[in-house]
Enzyme design. Structure first.
Site, PDB file in Angstrom:
ATOM      1  N   HIS A 244       0.801  -1.230   0.000  1.00 36.05           N
ATOM      2  CA  HIS A 244       0.000   0.000   0.000  1.00 36.05           C
ATOM      3  C   HIS A 244       0.832   1.278   0.000  1.00 36.05           C
ATOM      4  CE1 HIS A 244       0.985  -0.016   4.249  1.00 36.05           C
ATOM      5  NE2 HIS A 244       0.527   1.225   4.334  1.00 36.05           N
TER       6      HIS A 244
HETATM    7  C1  UD1 Z   1      -2.325   5.433   5.876  1.00 36.02           C
HETATM    8  C2  UD1 Z   1      -1.007   5.908   6.498  1.00 36.02           C
HETATM    9  C3  UD1 Z   1       0.011   4.792   6.424  1.00 36.02           C
HETATM   10  C4  UD1 Z   1      -0.521   3.513   7.037  1.00 36.02           C
HETATM   11  C5  UD1 Z   1      -1.825   3.153   6.354  1.00 36.02           C
HETATM   12  C6  UD1 Z   1      -2.462   1.904   6.917  1.00 36.02           C
HETATM   13  C7  UD1 Z   1      -0.425   8.307   6.262  1.00 36.02           C
HETATM   14  C8  UD1 Z   1       0.495   9.226   5.571  1.00 36.02           C
HETATM   15  N1  UD1 Z   1      -0.435   7.030   5.769  1.00 36.02           N
HETATM   16  O1  UD1 Z   1      -2.067   5.200   4.502  1.00 36.02           O
HETATM   17  O2  UD1 Z   1       1.179   5.177   7.148  1.00 36.02           O
HETATM   18  O3  UD1 Z   1       0.434   2.484   6.842  1.00 36.02           O
HETATM   19  O4  UD1 Z   1      -2.747   4.266   6.523  1.00 36.02           O
HETATM   20  O5  UD1 Z   1      -3.542   1.518   6.095  1.00 36.02           O
HETATM   21  O6  UD1 Z   1      -1.102   8.682   7.184  1.00 36.02           O
HETATM   22  N2  UD1 Z   1      -9.431   4.822   1.601  1.00 36.02           N
HETATM   23  C9  UD1 Z   1     -10.625   4.155   1.608  1.00 36.02           C
HETATM   24  N3  UD1 Z   1     -11.203   3.889   2.822  1.00 36.02           N
HETATM   25  C10 UD1 Z   1     -10.642   4.269   3.982  1.00 36.02           C
HETATM   26  C11 UD1 Z   1      -9.416   4.962   3.956  1.00 36.02           C
HETATM   27  C12 UD1 Z   1      -8.806   5.208   2.760  1.00 36.02           C
HETATM   28  O7  UD1 Z   1     -11.175   3.813   0.583  1.00 36.02           O
HETATM   29  O8  UD1 Z   1     -11.221   3.991   5.050  1.00 36.02           O
HETATM   30  C13 UD1 Z   1      -8.753   5.057   0.301  1.00 36.02           C
HETATM   31  C14 UD1 Z   1      -8.986   6.425  -0.248  1.00 36.02           C
HETATM   32  O9  UD1 Z   1      -9.057   6.337  -1.632  1.00 36.02           O
HETATM   33  C15 UD1 Z   1      -7.718   7.157   0.148  1.00 36.02           C
HETATM   34  C16 UD1 Z   1      -6.668   6.063   0.101  1.00 36.02           C
HETATM   35  O10 UD1 Z   1      -7.352   4.884   0.490  1.00 36.02           O
HETATM   36  O11 UD1 Z   1      -7.430   8.226  -0.686  1.00 36.02           O
HETATM   37  C17 UD1 Z   1      -5.504   6.307   1.016  1.00 36.02           C
HETATM   38  O12 UD1 Z   1      -5.926   6.520   2.373  1.00 36.02           O
HETATM   39  P1  UD1 Z   1      -5.034   7.389   3.383  1.00 36.02           P
HETATM   40  O13 UD1 Z   1      -5.595   7.345   4.745  1.00 36.02           O
HETATM   41  O14 UD1 Z   1      -4.775   8.722   2.803  1.00 36.02           O
HETATM   42  O15 UD1 Z   1      -3.641   6.663   3.369  1.00 36.02           O
HETATM   43  P2  UD1 Z   1      -3.254   5.128   3.471  1.00 36.02           P
HETATM   44  O16 UD1 Z   1      -2.670   4.735   2.156  1.00 36.02           O
HETATM   45  O17 UD1 Z   1      -4.373   4.289   4.003  1.00 36.02           O
END
Ligand code: UD1
Length: 402
Positions: A244
């Site tokens: 991820h």
């Molecule tokens: C975040 C953390 C990362 C951690 C990871 C665990 C930061 C910089 N990154 O990354 O350190 O290892 O969480 O999972 O804080 N999305 C969904 N549903 C959700 C959440 C996210 O669909 O509940 C999708 C969205 O399209 C979003 C993308 O995932 O844009 C990324 O989510 P985000 O929380 O920004 O970062 P992670 O990649 O999950």
């Protein structure tokens, strides 16, 4: 799945989510609450799935002690049921007292939304300490707001460093640590890094790994889940992959080469790939979902723990999984050039395999033939890290009230 974006909160939307001052849920009363002494008020901040796993045992321990009352704030960085509610349920976490509902967005948008919405909350409640865990955007933003309001910050999992500033988490770790008053390290490298950065040693506490507290508590329960049958897997005869990190999944060509490498590996044993929403989006965009791997939605805590416990090999770019496999004695190949968790290599089953898919495949096939063993569990990865953290905080109250 609905995608949410960060919107600037208006004053009225902020007020709507803040509980009123006379709300009985302002701070949770522990069962054996000692009414004679003013309890120490903790505000715990969580945002993303690994935060929930780390905060759950700390809250459970705080709930057992009369010295503490706590309030749980969910920033809403993770919001999908499988990334949030499932974890709360399975870990037995109390529902958050307040959800800031920040949703997805750029790093700046996420941090800014947490800051704006949390400021009102912390100003109204004035806890004695704000607890933040790990290295996600919500961690850093929570520490910033508390620090600006003059509220002491406790950072759990302090001092980890990849020394790679391209990782968003590295910025979050550095900022959070420099602002923290209590720095709880999970492994010796954390202590050494903090000292090298000039953090006074009085602020640093080597307490061990709270994620392992949770693993130990739930290992037996996880073993009862039916995930292996559901996916048609035999114990010790499959590999698990997770990906991820933006550096691995955001570039289409690189992601395609990693998926192809996993496909190649699946000629030797089944490869299960629970797909993070960020990765799924990219895979769909690049037409990579018909790949011969066993793709699943992100799994809940218990199913994923069972899956990793009985895997023959794990390939990952996650931080926490490197630690869990070390305790589970399962071979782990980390698809990164660096790790902020060196103890998992020195003492555990982890091996850094970089980002070249050919080398990864080679390392994976080697590992199937000669799986590494952990030398010994890292110090204080013993299920009691949360108790040590609460001991330190309790001592601090005792000192300040005498
Ligand atoms: C975040 C953390 C990362 C951690 C990871 C665990 C930061 C910089 N990154 O990354 O350190 O290892 O969480 O999972 O804080 N999305 C969904 N549903 C959700 C959440 C996210 O669909 O509940 C999708 C969205 O399209 C979003 C993308 O995932 O844009 C990324 O989510 P985000 O929380 O920004 O970062 P992670 O990649 O999950």
């Amino acid at each position: 799945m609905q995608r949410r974006t960060v919107q600037s909160p208006t004053i009225s939307s902020v007020r709507r989510v803040i509980h009123r001052a006379d709300d009985p849920r302002i701070y949770r009363q522990p069962q054996n609450h000692d009414v004679a002494r003013r309890p120490f008020l903790l505000t715990a901040i969580v945002g993303a799935s690994p935060n929930f796993v780390k905060m759950a045992p700390i809250l459970e321990e705080a709930g057992r002690r009369s010295a503490f009352q706590y309030r749980l704030i969910h920033t809403g960085q993770h919001y999908s049921p499988e990334m949030s509610a499932t974890f709360f349920d399975e870990l037995g976490m109390p529902a958050a007292d307040l959800n800031l509902e920040i949703g997805s967005g750029s790093h700046t948008a996420q941090a800014a939304a947490v800051m704006l919405r949390l400021e009102t909350e912390l100003n109204d409640r004035r806890p004695d300490v704000v607890l933040v865990v790990g290295d996600v955007n919500s961690t850093m933003a929570g520490a910033l707001v508390a620090s600006k309001l003059g509220i002491p910050v406790a950072h759990i999992e302090a001092g980890l460093r990849s020394f790679d500033r391209r990782m968003p988490e590295e910025t979050n770790r550095l900022v959070t640590d420099v602002l923290s008053d209590y720095l709880f390290a999970s492994e010796p490298s954390g202590v050494a890094n903090l000292l090298a950065e000039g953090i006074p040693k009085e602020k640093i506490f080597f307490v061990g790994n709270v994620m392992i507290d949770t693993l130990m508590k739930f290992r037996d329960k996880a073993a009862q889940t039916g995930v292996l049958d559901r996916l048609g897997l035999n114990s010790r005869n499959y590999a698990v992959a997770t990906l991820h990190r933006p550096s691995n999944v955001d570039g289409m060509e690189h992601l395609a080469s990693l998926v192809n490498m996993l496909k190649e590996l699946s000629r030797h044993l089944p490869v299960v790939f629970p797909v993070h929403p960020r990765t799924r989006e990219r895979m769909q965009g690049a037409g990579l979902t018909e790949c011969g791997l066993i793709l699943t939605e992100p799994l809940g805590y218990l199913e994923f723990l069972r899956l990793t416990s009985e895997a023959r090999l794990v390939l990952t770019d996650s931080g926490g999984i490197q630690e869990e496999t070390t305790i589970l004695q399962v071979a782990c190949l980390t698809m990164r050039e660096n790790t902020e968790r060196p103890i998992t290599i020195e003492q555990g089953t982890n091996r850094l395999v970089g980002t070249d898919p050919k080398k990864m495949l080679h390392a994976a096939l080697d590992t199937l033939n000669a799986p590494p063993q952990s030398l010994a569990p890292p110090e204080f990865w013993d299920g009691k890290a949360s108790a040590r953290i609460l001991d330190v905080l309790e001592n601090a109250i005792f000192k300040s009230s005498n």
